[in-house]
Design a protein around this motif. Structure first.
Motif, PDB file in Angstrom:
ATOM      1  N   HIS A  24      -3.912  -0.576 -52.443  1.00 49.94           N
ATOM      2  CA  HIS A  24      -2.627  -1.475 -52.348  1.00 49.94           C
ATOM      3  C   HIS A  24      -1.335  -0.531 -52.072  1.00 49.94           C
ATOM      4  CE1 HIS A  24      -4.483  -5.463 -53.307  1.00 49.94           C
ATOM      5  NE2 HIS A  24      -4.753  -4.983 -54.317  1.00 49.94           N
ATOM      6  N   ASP A  25      -1.280   0.863 -52.962  1.00 48.25           N
ATOM      7  CA  ASP A  25      -0.352   1.386 -52.838  1.00 48.25           C
ATOM      8  C   ASP A  25      -0.059   2.778 -52.058  1.00 48.25           C
ATOM      9  OD1 ASP A  25       0.789  -0.557 -54.335  1.00 48.25           O
ATOM     10  OD2 ASP A  25       0.097   0.241 -56.510  1.00 48.25           O
ATOM     11  N   HIS A  26      -1.437   3.547 -52.040  1.00 48.89           N
ATOM     12  CA  HIS A  26      -1.370   4.772 -51.470  1.00 48.89           C
ATOM     13  C   HIS A  26      -1.234   4.982 -50.217  1.00 48.89           C
ATOM     14  CE1 HIS A  26      -2.392   9.242 -52.115  1.00 48.89           C
ATOM     15  NE2 HIS A  26      -2.842   9.080 -50.725  1.00 48.89           N
ATOM     16  N   VAL A  27      -0.543   5.639 -49.529  1.00 56.98           N
ATOM     17  CA  VAL A  27      -0.293   5.556 -48.065  1.00 56.98           C
ATOM     18  C   VAL A  27      -1.078   7.002 -47.587  1.00 56.98           C
ATOM     19  CG1 VAL A  27       1.325   5.813 -46.286  1.00 56.98           C
ATOM     20  CG2 VAL A  27       1.858   4.334 -48.122  1.00 56.98           C
ATOM     21  N   PHE A  28      -1.942   6.731 -46.461  1.00 56.63           N
ATOM     22  CA  PHE A  28      -2.682   7.871 -46.121  1.00 56.63           C
ATOM     23  C   PHE A  28      -2.223   8.384 -44.687  1.00 56.63           C
ATOM     24  CE2 PHE A  28      -5.367   5.785 -49.023  1.00 56.63           C
ATOM     25  CZ  PHE A  28      -5.983   6.556 -49.809  1.00 56.63           C
ATOM     26  N   SER A  29      -1.904   9.336 -44.480  1.00 59.76           N
ATOM     27  CA  SER A  29      -1.564   9.869 -43.296  1.00 59.76           C
ATOM     28  C   SER A  29      -2.434  10.006 -42.128  1.00 59.76           C
ATOM     29  CB  SER A  29      -0.693  11.602 -43.173  1.00 59.76           C
ATOM     30  OG  SER A  29      -1.808  12.529 -43.628  1.00 59.76           O
ATOM     31  N   ALA A  30      -3.915   9.986 -42.546  1.00 63.17           N
ATOM     32  CA  ALA A  30      -4.811   9.921 -41.793  1.00 63.17           C
ATOM     33  C   ALA A  30      -5.028   8.618 -41.022  1.00 63.17           C
ATOM     34  CB  ALA A  30      -6.150  10.464 -42.453  1.00 63.17           C
ATOM     35  N   LEU A  31      -4.575   7.540 -41.835  1.00 63.75           N
ATOM     36  CA  LEU A  31      -4.677   5.943 -41.362  1.00 63.75           C
ATOM     37  C   LEU A  31      -3.373   5.763 -40.781  1.00 63.75           C
ATOM     38  CD1 LEU A  31      -6.172   4.696 -44.599  1.00 63.75           C
ATOM     39  CD2 LEU A  31      -7.406   5.496 -42.293  1.00 63.75           C
ATOM     40  N   GLY A  32      -2.665   6.592 -40.313  1.00 69.61           N
ATOM     41  CA  GLY A  32      -1.095   6.196 -39.608  1.00 69.61           C
ATOM     42  C   GLY A  32      -0.495   5.743 -40.272  1.00 69.61           C
ATOM     43  N   ASP A  33      -0.167   6.408 -41.684  1.00 60.59           N
ATOM     44  CA  ASP A  33       0.694   6.082 -42.622  1.00 60.59           C
ATOM     45  C   ASP A  33       0.827   4.738 -43.018  1.00 60.59           C
ATOM     46  OD1 ASP A  33       1.959   8.779 -42.775  1.00 60.59           O
ATOM     47  OD2 ASP A  33       3.204   8.226 -40.885  1.00 60.59           O
ATOM     48  N   ARG A  34      -0.601   4.388 -43.391  1.00 57.04           N
ATOM     49  CA  ARG A  34      -0.998   2.912 -43.878  1.00 57.04           C
ATOM     50  C   ARG A  34      -1.682   2.982 -45.042  1.00 57.04           C
ATOM     51  NH1 ARG A  34      -3.238   2.423 -38.135  1.00 57.04           N
ATOM     52  NH2 ARG A  34      -2.157   1.056 -37.032  1.00 57.04           N
ATOM     53  N   THR A  35      -1.680   1.845 -45.757  1.00 52.22           N
ATOM     54  CA  THR A  35      -2.540   1.808 -47.023  1.00 52.22           C
ATOM     55  C   THR A  35      -3.945   1.523 -46.482  1.00 52.22           C
ATOM     56  OG1 THR A  35      -1.961  -0.474 -47.435  1.00 52.22           O
ATOM     57  CG2 THR A  35      -0.667   1.064 -48.498  1.00 52.22           C
ATOM     58  N   VAL A  36      -4.888   1.357 -47.313  1.00 51.48           N
ATOM     59  CA  VAL A  36      -6.116   1.015 -47.023  1.00 51.48           C
ATOM     60  C   VAL A  36      -6.068  -0.355 -46.754  1.00 51.48           C
ATOM     61  CG1 VAL A  36      -8.539   0.233 -48.218  1.00 51.48           C
ATOM     62  CG2 VAL A  36      -7.463   2.659 -48.471  1.00 51.48           C
ATOM     63  N   ASP A  37      -5.471  -1.231 -47.545  1.00 49.01           N
ATOM     64  CA  ASP A  37      -5.379  -2.759 -46.813  1.00 49.01           C
ATOM     65  C   ASP A  37      -4.594  -2.996 -45.661  1.00 49.01           C
ATOM     66  OD1 ASP A  37      -6.343  -3.536 -49.398  1.00 49.01           O
ATOM     67  OD2 ASP A  37      -4.544  -4.116 -50.227  1.00 49.01           O
ATOM     68  N   GLN A  38      -3.465  -2.107 -45.442  1.00 51.75           N
ATOM     69  CA  GLN A  38      -2.980  -2.235 -44.064  1.00 51.75           C
ATOM     70  C   GLN A  38      -4.035  -1.756 -43.150  1.00 51.75           C
ATOM     71  OE1 GLN A  38       0.444   0.252 -44.978  1.00 51.75           O
ATOM     72  NE2 GLN A  38       1.897  -1.446 -45.314  1.00 51.75           N
ATOM     73  N   ALA A  39      -4.754  -0.693 -43.261  1.00 52.18           N
ATOM     74  CA  ALA A  39      -5.486  -0.404 -42.197  1.00 52.18           C
ATOM     75  C   ALA A  39      -6.855  -1.126 -42.053  1.00 52.18           C
ATOM     76  CB  ALA A  39      -6.192   1.188 -42.740  1.00 52.18           C
ATOM     77  N   LEU A  40      -7.143  -1.808 -42.899  1.00 57.58           N
ATOM     78  CA  LEU A  40      -7.971  -2.885 -42.812  1.00 57.58           C
ATOM     79  C   LEU A  40      -7.602  -4.242 -41.800  1.00 57.58           C
ATOM     80  CD1 LEU A  40      -9.816  -2.959 -46.236  1.00 57.58           C
ATOM     81  CD2 LEU A  40     -10.807  -2.413 -44.122  1.00 57.58           C
ATOM     82  N   ASP A  41      -6.317  -4.369 -42.372  1.00 53.17           N
ATOM     83  CA  ASP A  41      -5.651  -5.546 -41.551  1.00 53.17           C
ATOM     84  C   ASP A  41      -5.759  -5.344 -40.114  1.00 53.17           C
ATOM     85  OD1 ASP A  41      -5.507  -7.084 -43.790  1.00 53.17           O
ATOM     86  OD2 ASP A  41      -3.521  -6.804 -44.340  1.00 53.17           O
ATOM     87  N   ALA A  42      -5.347  -3.836 -39.812  1.00 51.06           N
ATOM     88  CA  ALA A  42      -4.810  -3.426 -38.580  1.00 51.06           C
ATOM     89  C   ALA A  42      -6.370  -3.287 -37.725  1.00 51.06           C
ATOM     90  CB  ALA A  42      -4.283  -1.996 -38.489  1.00 51.06           C
ATOM     91  N   GLY A  43      -7.355  -3.376 -38.338  1.00 51.28           N
ATOM     92  CA  GLY A  43      -8.611  -3.253 -37.723  1.00 51.28           C
ATOM     93  C   GLY A  43      -9.446  -2.104 -37.590  1.00 51.28           C
ATOM     94  N   LEU A  44      -8.919  -1.125 -38.395  1.00 52.86           N
ATOM     95  CA  LEU A  44      -9.673   0.401 -38.532  1.00 52.86           C
ATOM     96  C   LEU A  44     -11.180  -0.078 -39.015  1.00 52.86           C
ATOM     97  CD1 LEU A  44      -6.467   1.109 -38.057  1.00 52.86           C
ATOM     98  CD2 LEU A  44      -7.266   3.155 -39.384  1.00 52.86           C
ATOM     99  N   SER A  45     -11.848   0.975 -38.898  1.00 57.13           N
ATOM    100  CA  SER A  45     -13.271   0.978 -39.364  1.00 57.13           C
ATOM    101  C   SER A  45     -13.269   1.355 -40.630  1.00 57.13           C
ATOM    102  CB  SER A  45     -14.166   1.641 -38.326  1.00 57.13           C
ATOM    103  OG  SER A  45     -14.084   2.998 -38.760  1.00 57.13           O
TER     104      SER A  45
END
Length: 64
Positions: A24-45
């Motif tokens: 919910h809270d950690h932002v990953f630069s490798a995921l385009g400055d998204r959290t895990v939840d945001q990356a999942l919502d954006a459709g990343l694998s």
């Protein structure tokens, strides 16, 4: 990997409370400055997301 398997793996590696916080809270630069939840919502694998989490938290190779 299915999202449920990904979430299980995350909880096994970090413990359920910390896994939720990471997702919910950690932002990953490798995921385009998204959290895990945001990356999942954006459709990343889940594989790509898991790799980013492992890199950021230095998960040993044998558990990746």
């Amino acid at each position: 990997m299915r999202i449920t398997a990904f979430r299980t793996r995350l909880a096994e590696e970090f413990g359920a409370p910390l896994a939720d916080t990471i997702a919910h809270d950690h932002v990953f630069s490798a995921l385009g400055d998204r959290t895990v939840d945001q990356a999942l919502d954006a459709g990343l694998s889940t594989k790509e997301i898991w790799q980013a989490v492992c890199e950021a938290f230095e998960v040993p190779v044998e558990r990746r």
